[in-house]
Motif scaffolding. Structure first.
Motif, PDB file in Angstrom:
ATOM      1  N   ILE A 115       0.989  -1.173   0.258  1.00 58.49           N
ATOM      2  CA  ILE A 115       0.081  -0.027  -0.003  1.00 58.49           C
ATOM      3  C   ILE A 115       1.092   1.131   0.047  1.00 58.49           C
ATOM      4  O   ILE A 115       0.335   2.010  -1.248  1.00 58.49           O
ATOM      5  N   THR A 116       2.386   1.005   0.726  1.00 56.49           N
ATOM      6  CA  THR A 116       2.448   2.233   0.718  1.00 56.49           C
ATOM      7  C   THR A 116       3.905   2.219  -0.655  1.00 56.49           C
ATOM      8  O   THR A 116       3.305   3.585  -0.574  1.00 56.49           O
ATOM      9  N   LEU A 117       3.989   1.190  -1.155  1.00 57.93           N
ATOM     10  CA  LEU A 117       4.212   1.755  -2.209  1.00 57.93           C
ATOM     11  C   LEU A 117       3.896   2.165  -3.109  1.00 57.93           C
ATOM     12  O   LEU A 117       3.532   3.386  -4.246  1.00 57.93           O
ATOM     13  N   PHE A 118       1.947   1.651  -3.466  1.00 54.63           N
ATOM     14  CA  PHE A 118       1.937   2.198  -4.205  1.00 54.63           C
ATOM     15  C   PHE A 118       1.441   3.222  -3.619  1.00 54.63           C
ATOM     16  O   PHE A 118       0.965   4.190  -5.664  1.00 54.63           O
ATOM     17  N   ALA A 119       0.738   3.802  -2.842  1.00 52.55           N
ATOM     18  CA  ALA A 119       0.444   5.354  -2.467  1.00 52.55           C
ATOM     19  C   ALA A 119       1.720   6.232  -3.319  1.00 52.55           C
ATOM     20  O   ALA A 119       1.219   7.454  -4.083  1.00 52.55           O
ATOM     21  N   THR A 120       3.255   5.956  -3.480  1.00 50.35           N
ATOM     22  CA  THR A 120       3.838   6.915  -3.737  1.00 50.35           C
ATOM     23  C   THR A 120       3.905   6.757  -4.562  1.00 50.35           C
ATOM     24  O   THR A 120       4.918   7.803  -5.289  1.00 50.35           O
ATOM     25  N   ALA A 121       3.857   5.403  -4.973  1.00 57.02           N
ATOM     26  CA  ALA A 121       4.495   5.592  -6.706  1.00 57.02           C
ATOM     27  C   ALA A 121       2.902   6.692  -7.777  1.00 57.02           C
ATOM     28  O   ALA A 121       3.168   7.682  -8.157  1.00 57.02           O
ATOM     29  N   SER A 122       1.865   5.971  -7.238  1.00 54.82           N
ATOM     30  CA  SER A 122       0.758   7.181  -7.615  1.00 54.82           C
ATOM     31  C   SER A 122       1.421   8.121  -7.337  1.00 54.82           C
ATOM     32  O   SER A 122       0.620   9.268  -8.472  1.00 54.82           O
ATOM     33  N   SER A 123       2.119   9.379  -6.003  1.00 58.96           N
ATOM     34  CA  SER A 123       1.898  10.459  -6.083  1.00 58.96           C
ATOM     35  C   SER A 123       2.790  11.005  -6.962  1.00 58.96           C
ATOM     36  O   SER A 123       2.950  12.098  -7.242  1.00 58.96           O
ATOM     37  N   ILE A 124       3.776  10.049  -6.881  1.00 58.18           N
ATOM     38  CA  ILE A 124       4.522  10.356  -8.561  1.00 58.18           C
ATOM     39  C   ILE A 124       3.904  10.742  -9.679  1.00 58.18           C
ATOM     40  O   ILE A 124       4.385  11.526 -10.239  1.00 58.18           O
ATOM     41  N   GLY A 125       3.922   9.763 -10.252  1.00 54.90           N
ATOM     42  CA  GLY A 125       2.711  10.283 -11.243  1.00 54.90           C
ATOM     43  C   GLY A 125       1.987  10.514 -10.856  1.00 54.90           C
ATOM     44  O   GLY A 125       1.954  11.562 -12.460  1.00 54.90           O
ATOM     45  N   PHE A 126       1.437  11.630 -10.291  1.00 50.08           N
ATOM     46  CA  PHE A 126       0.154  12.568 -10.279  1.00 50.08           C
ATOM     47  C   PHE A 126       0.926  13.388 -10.351  1.00 50.08           C
ATOM     48  O   PHE A 126       0.583  14.369 -10.894  1.00 50.08           O
ATOM     49  N   LEU A 127       1.759  13.839  -9.900  1.00 44.03           N
ATOM     50  CA  LEU A 127       3.159  14.864  -9.827  1.00 44.03           C
ATOM     51  C   LEU A 127       3.096  15.474 -11.295  1.00 44.03           C
ATOM     52  O   LEU A 127       3.639  16.675 -11.543  1.00 44.03           O
ATOM     53  N   LEU A 128       3.550  14.540 -11.534  1.00 44.88           N
ATOM     54  CA  LEU A 128       4.020  14.513 -13.531  1.00 44.88           C
ATOM     55  C   LEU A 128       3.281  14.991 -13.965  1.00 44.88           C
ATOM     56  O   LEU A 128       3.272  15.715 -15.205  1.00 44.88           O
ATOM     57  N   LEU A 129       1.968  14.381 -14.086  1.00 41.57           N
ATOM     58  CA  LEU A 129       0.861  15.224 -14.745  1.00 41.57           C
ATOM     59  C   LEU A 129       0.415  16.326 -14.532  1.00 41.57           C
ATOM     60  O   LEU A 129       0.369  16.750 -14.847  1.00 41.57           O
ATOM     61  N   ARG A 130       1.229  16.831 -13.253  1.00 38.22           N
ATOM     62  CA  ARG A 130       0.877  18.129 -13.526  1.00 38.22           C
ATOM     63  C   ARG A 130       1.504  18.960 -13.993  1.00 38.22           C
ATOM     64  O   ARG A 130       0.992  20.197 -13.998  1.00 38.22           O
ATOM     65  N   PHE A 131       2.473  18.410 -14.632  1.00 42.55           N
ATOM     66  CA  PHE A 131       3.752  19.177 -15.193  1.00 42.55           C
ATOM     67  C   PHE A 131       2.761  19.795 -16.648  1.00 42.55           C
ATOM     68  O   PHE A 131       2.332  19.528 -16.988  1.00 42.55           O
ATOM     69  N   LYS A 132       3.153  21.024 -16.586  1.00 40.30           N
ATOM     70  CA  LYS A 132       2.470  21.493 -18.372  1.00 40.30           C
ATOM     71  C   LYS A 132       2.513  20.863 -19.220  1.00 40.30           C
ATOM     72  O   LYS A 132       3.749  20.611 -19.739  1.00 40.30           O
ATOM     73  N   GLY A 133       1.726  20.829 -19.605  1.00 43.96           N
ATOM     74  CA  GLY A 133       1.541  19.643 -20.967  1.00 43.96           C
ATOM     75  C   GLY A 133       1.731  18.138 -20.863  1.00 43.96           C
ATOM     76  O   GLY A 133       2.078  17.484 -22.132  1.00 43.96           O
ATOM     77  N   ALA A 134       1.974  18.305 -19.523  1.00 44.40           N
ATOM     78  CA  ALA A 134       3.094  16.589 -20.108  1.00 44.40           C
ATOM     79  C   ALA A 134       1.319  15.421 -19.696  1.00 44.40           C
ATOM     80  O   ALA A 134       1.014  14.814 -20.962  1.00 44.40           O
ATOM     81  N   ARG A 135       0.170  16.127 -19.840  1.00 43.19           N
ATOM     82  CA  ARG A 135      -1.283  15.429 -20.229  1.00 43.19           C
ATOM     83  C   ARG A 135      -1.131  15.301 -21.975  1.00 43.19           C
ATOM     84  O   ARG A 135      -1.612  14.780 -22.421  1.00 43.19           O
ATOM     85  N   ALA A 136      -1.126  16.599 -21.995  1.00 42.72           N
ATOM     86  CA  ALA A 136      -1.527  17.082 -23.264  1.00 42.72           C
ATOM     87  C   ALA A 136      -0.560  15.504 -24.672  1.00 42.72           C
ATOM     88  O   ALA A 136      -1.021  15.029 -25.340  1.00 42.72           O
ATOM     89  N   VAL A 137       0.994  16.117 -24.212  1.00 40.63           N
ATOM     90  CA  VAL A 137       1.297  15.416 -24.069  1.00 40.63           C
ATOM     91  C   VAL A 137       1.370  13.766 -24.604  1.00 40.63           C
ATOM     92  O   VAL A 137       1.380  12.946 -25.824  1.00 40.63           O
ATOM     93  N   LEU A 138       0.499  13.071 -24.038  1.00 43.00           N
ATOM     94  CA  LEU A 138       0.410  11.522 -23.305  1.00 43.00           C
ATOM     95  C   LEU A 138      -1.366  11.404 -24.474  1.00 43.00           C
ATOM     96  O   LEU A 138      -0.970  10.184 -24.401  1.00 43.00           O
ATOM     97  N   GLN A 139      -2.414  13.049 -24.253  1.00 46.97           N
ATOM     98  CA  GLN A 139      -2.493  12.284 -24.872  1.00 46.97           C
ATOM     99  C   GLN A 139      -3.168  12.232 -26.765  1.00 46.97           C
ATOM    100  O   GLN A 139      -3.506  11.778 -27.056  1.00 46.97           O
ATOM    101  N   GLY A 140      -2.235  13.747 -27.198  1.00 49.11           N
ATOM    102  CA  GLY A 140      -1.685  13.577 -28.173  1.00 49.11           C
ATOM    103  C   GLY A 140      -0.629  12.804 -29.178  1.00 49.11           C
ATOM    104  O   GLY A 140      -0.985  12.892 -30.469  1.00 49.11           O
ATOM    105  N   GLY A 141       0.035  11.699 -28.246  1.00 50.63           N
ATOM    106  CA  GLY A 141       0.953  11.682 -29.111  1.00 50.63           C
ATOM    107  C   GLY A 141       2.416  12.562 -29.637  1.00 50.63           C
ATOM    108  O   GLY A 141       2.254  13.419 -28.926  1.00 50.63           O
ATOM    109  N   LEU A 142       3.429  12.049 -30.136  1.00 55.62           N
ATOM    110  CA  LEU A 142       4.604  13.296 -29.663  1.00 55.62           C
ATOM    111  C   LEU A 142       5.286  13.709 -31.869  1.00 55.62           C
ATOM    112  O   LEU A 142       5.437  13.764 -31.601  1.00 55.62           O
ATOM    113  N   LYS A 143       3.459  13.384 -31.935  1.00 54.54           N
ATOM    114  CA  LYS A 143       3.223  14.360 -33.566  1.00 54.54           C
ATOM    115  C   LYS A 143       4.211  15.405 -33.424  1.00 54.54           C
ATOM    116  O   LYS A 143       3.771  16.351 -32.966  1.00 54.54           O
TER     117      LYS A 143
END
Ligand SMILES: Nc1ncnc2c1ncn2[C@@H]1O[C@H](COP(=O)(O)OP(=O)(O)OP(=O)(O)O)[C@@H](O)[C@H]1O
Ligand SMILES: [Mg+2]
Lengths: 292, 361
Positions: free
Chosen positions: A264-292
C-alpha cells in the motif's frame, strides 16, 4: 467501434493472467492477514483477528522498515534521474552507429546475475578491495576506507548501478521521439539552444522521466538482496523481514500484514509521483495527443 | 502583364535578401547548385519545382538550419553567415507545422514573445495574431485538438507575431484538401498584403504558385531554371523543362532553320513552323515548340490545320481533354464535345500564339 471491441479481446489473455497472478495472491494475503497462528500445533487458524494489524500499527520497527524502503527508493530514483537524464540525452544525440554501442554498454548491469554482481562489488569495495588498494597506493588514505562496503553508501551505489538502465532507457526513447523540427521551430522563434531545451525538449521528455522514476523507485524500494548483502548492519529491509516471517518464524498472518502495508505504501508513493508528473505543464497533452 | 504585377513590381522595391552562388551538397549530391536570388521587400516569391530539386534546402539555409557550402546570403544589408536561427529576423512556417504539442494554441503563438526577459503581457498581441488567422476562439486548445487547416493557421500566427522581415513557408498547404487550400491561399495572400512582409513560399503546385506570387522561381536539380512573374513564365518559358513543368503543354522538338529578332522557324514533325521564340537560339541547333491546349482548336479553320487521330478523351468537368496523335506527337487540347477515340479530327492552330524555347540540359 469494431476496432475497440477487437482491442478489448486482444487484451483478454493478459487481463486474465494479471487477475490470476496478481489479484489472487493479494486476496490470499488479505485473508491470511486476519488469521492467527496456533504455535503449538504449528498451523494457521482461519479465524478473524485484527491483532496483527494492531501490531503493525503500534510496533515502530515495521513503520521504520517501510519508511526506510520508501526513502531508499526515492533517493535512488532521484539520483538516477539526475545522472540518467543527461546521459540519456547525450545518447539520443550520438551518431547512429554509436547508439548501438551505447545501448549494449547501458544494459551491461542486466546481463550479469545479481549474486555475481554483488560479489564483484565486494571485491571492488572491500577493505582489501580494488578501490582501497588504489587509494592506499596513491597515499591518499592511511588505512582502508571502511565506509565503502557494508554501509548505506554501498547499498545506494549498487542500487543506482542496477537501476540506472531503467532510468536512461525511457528518457532516451522519449528524447528520440521528439521531432527535430520542434527544436528548429523553437530556435526559429528566437530561443537560444538552452531555452529550446527548457521550453521544448524537457517538457516532452517528462513521460520518459516519469516512467524511469517509477521503475527505479519500485525496483530499489522493493530490493532485498542488495541491502542485505552489501548494506551490513544498515541492510535490514521489510522484504527480508517478510521473508523471515513467512519462513523461519512461521507467522504468515503477520507476514501478510507487513507485505500488504508495504504494498500500500509503495503504491501510494508511486501514484503520487505519477500524479505530480501529470500536473507538469502539458505532460497530459503530450500523452493524449502523441508526440507528433 | 497585368497592372497589378507592375505596381508591385519587385524590381522597383528595395532589396531585402540577396543570395549569390549558394551551394549545398549532401555527400555527392548537390542539393543546391549555384543559386542567385534577389528578394525585394514586400514581395511574394515562390519556389516551384519537382520533389527533391532543392527548395526546402534553400529555405533552410535562409532560416539558418543549414550552412551553405559556398556563396553568400545577405539580409537587410548584413551577411547571414554564422548567424544562428534565433538571431535572424526571419520566421518559418514548417512543412508539417511543427506546433509544440505540450503547449496550447495561445502558448504556441506567444512562444517568441515570452522568451524576451521583462516582456510585457503578450495577450493582446497573441489575440490580434490569432484573429488575423481567424483562430481567435481556439487559444485554449492543444494542437492535437485541431484540424490540419487550423494547425496551419496557428503556425502562421506563431510565425508572424514576432514581426519578421521575411516569412518562409515550406509547402504550408500541401496536407490540405483542394477546397481548403484554395481558401487558405486567398487568406495567406491577403495577410501578406496587410502585413507588408516579404514571403518566400515553397510549393510544387503550379496553380498555387501562380495564384499567390509576384515572382515564381522554377527550380530544376538544384539550379534555377527561370525567375519570372507568372504570366511571363507561362507565355515565355525559358526552356523545355519550365514549359513542361508548367501547365500541360505538348513539346515538339525540331531543328532551327532561321532566327529573326523575336521569332524563329523550326522544322518539326508537324511541319515547318514560325513562331515567337526565346532569345539566343542558333540556326542549325535544336529547339522545342511549346503547344498549350488553349492554342489548339478542335475543328479549327484558321492558321495551320493538323489532322490527328483521337487517342484518349477525358472528362474534366467543364470540358473534355482530348489527346490526339499526329506524326508520333501527342497533342492535348480541350473541347466542349467528346470525339470518338480512333476517329480523325482536324485541329486548327495559330503559330503566333505558341512559343519556341531552348531544350533543357
Ligand atoms: N539531410 C539530408 N541529407 C542528405 N540528403 C538530403 C538531406 N536533405 C535533403 N537532401 C537531398 O537534397 C535534395 C534536395 O532536397 P530538398 O529537401 O531541398 O528538396 P525539395 O525541393 O524540398 O523537395 P520536396 O518537394 O520533396 O520537399 C534531395 O535530393 C534530397 O534527397
Ligand atoms: Mg521540401
Amino acid at each position: 467501434m469494431r476496432l475497440t471491441l477487437h482491442r478489448a479481446h486482444l487484451a483478454l489473455p493478459v487481463a486474465l493472467v494479471l487477475i490470476l497472478g496478481c489479484l489472487l495472491p493479494l486476496l490470499l494475503l488479505i485473508a491470511f492477514s486476519v488469521f492467527t497462528v496456533d504455535m503449538d500445533a504449528f498451523e494457521m487458524v482461519p479465524d478473524f483477528s485484527l491483532a496483527n494489524w494492531a501490531q503493525m500499527l503500534t510496533n515502530p520497527v515495521f513503520a521504520f522498515l517501510i519508511g526506510k524502503a520508501v526513502l531508499s527508493g526515492l533517493i535512488t530514483a532521484l539520483i538516477a534521474a539526475v545522472l540518467g537524464y543527461p546521459l540519456a540525452l547525450s545518447i539520443a544525440n550520438l551518431p547512429i552507429a554509436w547508439k548501438g554501442i551505447a545501448q549494449i554498454l547501458l544494459l551491461t548491469p542486466l546481463y550479469t546475475g545479481e549474486i555475481v554482481r554483488i560479489y564483484a562489488w565486494r571485491v571492488v569495495l572491500g577493505s582489501e578491495g580494488l578501490i582501497n588498494a588504489v587509494l592506499e597506493g596513491l597515499g591518499l588514505v592511511d588505512e582502508p576506507v571502511k565506509l565503502l562496503l557494508f554501509s548505506p553508501f554501498t547499498t545506494h551505489l549498487v542500487l543506482l548501478y542496477n537501476t540506472l538502465p531503467f532510468m536512461v532507457l525511457p528518457i532516451w526513447i522519449s528524447a528520440e521521439l521528439i521531432d527535430r523540427r520542434l527544436i528548429e521551430a523553437a530556435r526559429d522563434l528566437g530561443a537560444r539552444p538552452f531555452e529550446a531545451f527548457t521550453r521544448v525538449v524537457f517538457p516532452l521528455t517528462i513521460p520518459g522521466l516519469g516512467v524511469g522514476l517509477l521503475a527505479v523507485f519500485a525496483l530499489s524500494a522493493g530490493d532485498m538482496l542488495t541491502p542485505s548483502m552489501l548494506g551490513g548492519t544498515s541492510g535490514a529491509t521489510p522484504m527480508a523481514m517478510i521473508d523471515n516471517l513467512f519462513g523461519t518464524a512461521f507467522d504468515w498472518p503477520l507476514a501478510s500484514v507487513l507485505a500488504l502495508s508495504l504494498l500500500i505504501t509503495l503504491f501510494a508513493t508511486a501514484s503520487s509521483i505519477g500524479f505530480l508528473l501529470l500536473r507538469f505543464k502539458g505532460a497530459r497533452a503530450v500523452l493524449q495527443g502523441g508526440l507528433k | 502583364m497585368s497592372d497589378q504585377s507592375v505596381s508591385r513590381n519587385p524590381a522597383t522595391s528595395p532589396l531585402l535578401l540577396s543570395a549569390r552562388g549558394l551551394v549545398k551538397s549532401y555527400g555527392r549530391n548537390r542539393a543546391v547548385d549555384g543559386v542567385d536570388l534577389d528578394i525585394p521587400e514586400r514581395a511574394f516569391t515562390t519556389f516551384l519545382g519537382p520533389s527533391g530539386c532543392g527548395k526546402t534546402t534553400i529555405l533552410r539555409m535562409i532560416g539558418g538550419f543549414e550552412t551553405p557550402d559556398a556563396g553568400s546570403l545577405i539580409l537587410d544589408g548584413r551577411s547571414l553567415v554564422g548567424v544562428p536561427p534565433e538571431r535572424r529576423p526571419v520566421n518559418t512556417v514548417f512543412q508539417n507545422y511543427a506546433l509544440f504539442p505540450h503547449l496550447t494554441v495561445f502558448e504556441n503563438v506567444a512562444f517568441s514573445l515570452t522568451l524576451r526577459r521583462g516582456a510585457q503581457d503578450p495577450a493582446p498581441r497573441v489575440k490580434r495574431a490569432l484573429e488575423a488567422v481567424h483562430m481567435g476562439e481556439f487559444g485554449a486548445r492543444y494542437p492535437h485538438q485541431l484540424s490540419g487547416g487550423q494547425q496551419q493557421r496557428v503556425a502562421v500566427a506563431r510565425a508572424i507575431i514576432a514581426e519578421p522581415h521575411l516569412l518562409l513557408l515550406d509547402e504550408p498547404l500541401s496536407a490540405l484538401d483542394r477546397k481548403m487550400r484554395g481558401h487558405l491561399q486567398i487568406e495567406l495572400k491577403d495577410l501578406q498584403r496587410r502585413l507588408g512582409i516579404a514571403f518566400v513560399y515553397v510549393t510544387h503546385d503550379q496553380e498555387e504558385a501562380f495564384a499567390l506570387s509576384d515572382v515564381v522561381v522554377v527550380m530544376n536539380k538544384g539550379k534555377i531554371a527561370q525567375k519570372a512573374d507568372p504570366v511571363t513564365l507561362y507565355a515565355r518559358p525559358a526552356d523545355s523543362f519550365v514549359a513542361d513543368f508548367i501547365g500541360s503543354a505538348t513539346l515538339v522538338e525540331g531543328e532551327v532553320l532561321a532566327c529573326t529578332p523575336g521569332n524563329a522557324t523550326i522544322a518539326t514533325p508537324l511541319g515547318t513552323i514560325t513562331a515567337p521564340a526565346i532569345e539566343g537560339l542558333q540556326t542549325g541547333g535544336r529547339a522545342a515548340l511549346v503547344l498549350r491546349p488553349e492554342h489548339l482548336q478542335l475543328d479549327g479553320c484558321s492558321g495551320m490545320i493538323l489532322t490527328a487521330q483521337v487517342e484518349h478523351v477525358v472528362f474534366k468537368g467543364d470540358r473534355y481533354m482530348i489527346e490526339a496523335g499526329i506524326a508520333g506527337v501527342t497533342l492535348r487540347l480541350m473541347s466542349n464535345r467528346p470525339p470518338e477515340p480512333g476517329t480523325l479530327i482536324s485541329i486548327g492552330f495559330d503559330p503566333v500564339a505558341s512559343f519556341i524555347t531552348r531544350i533543357a540540359t
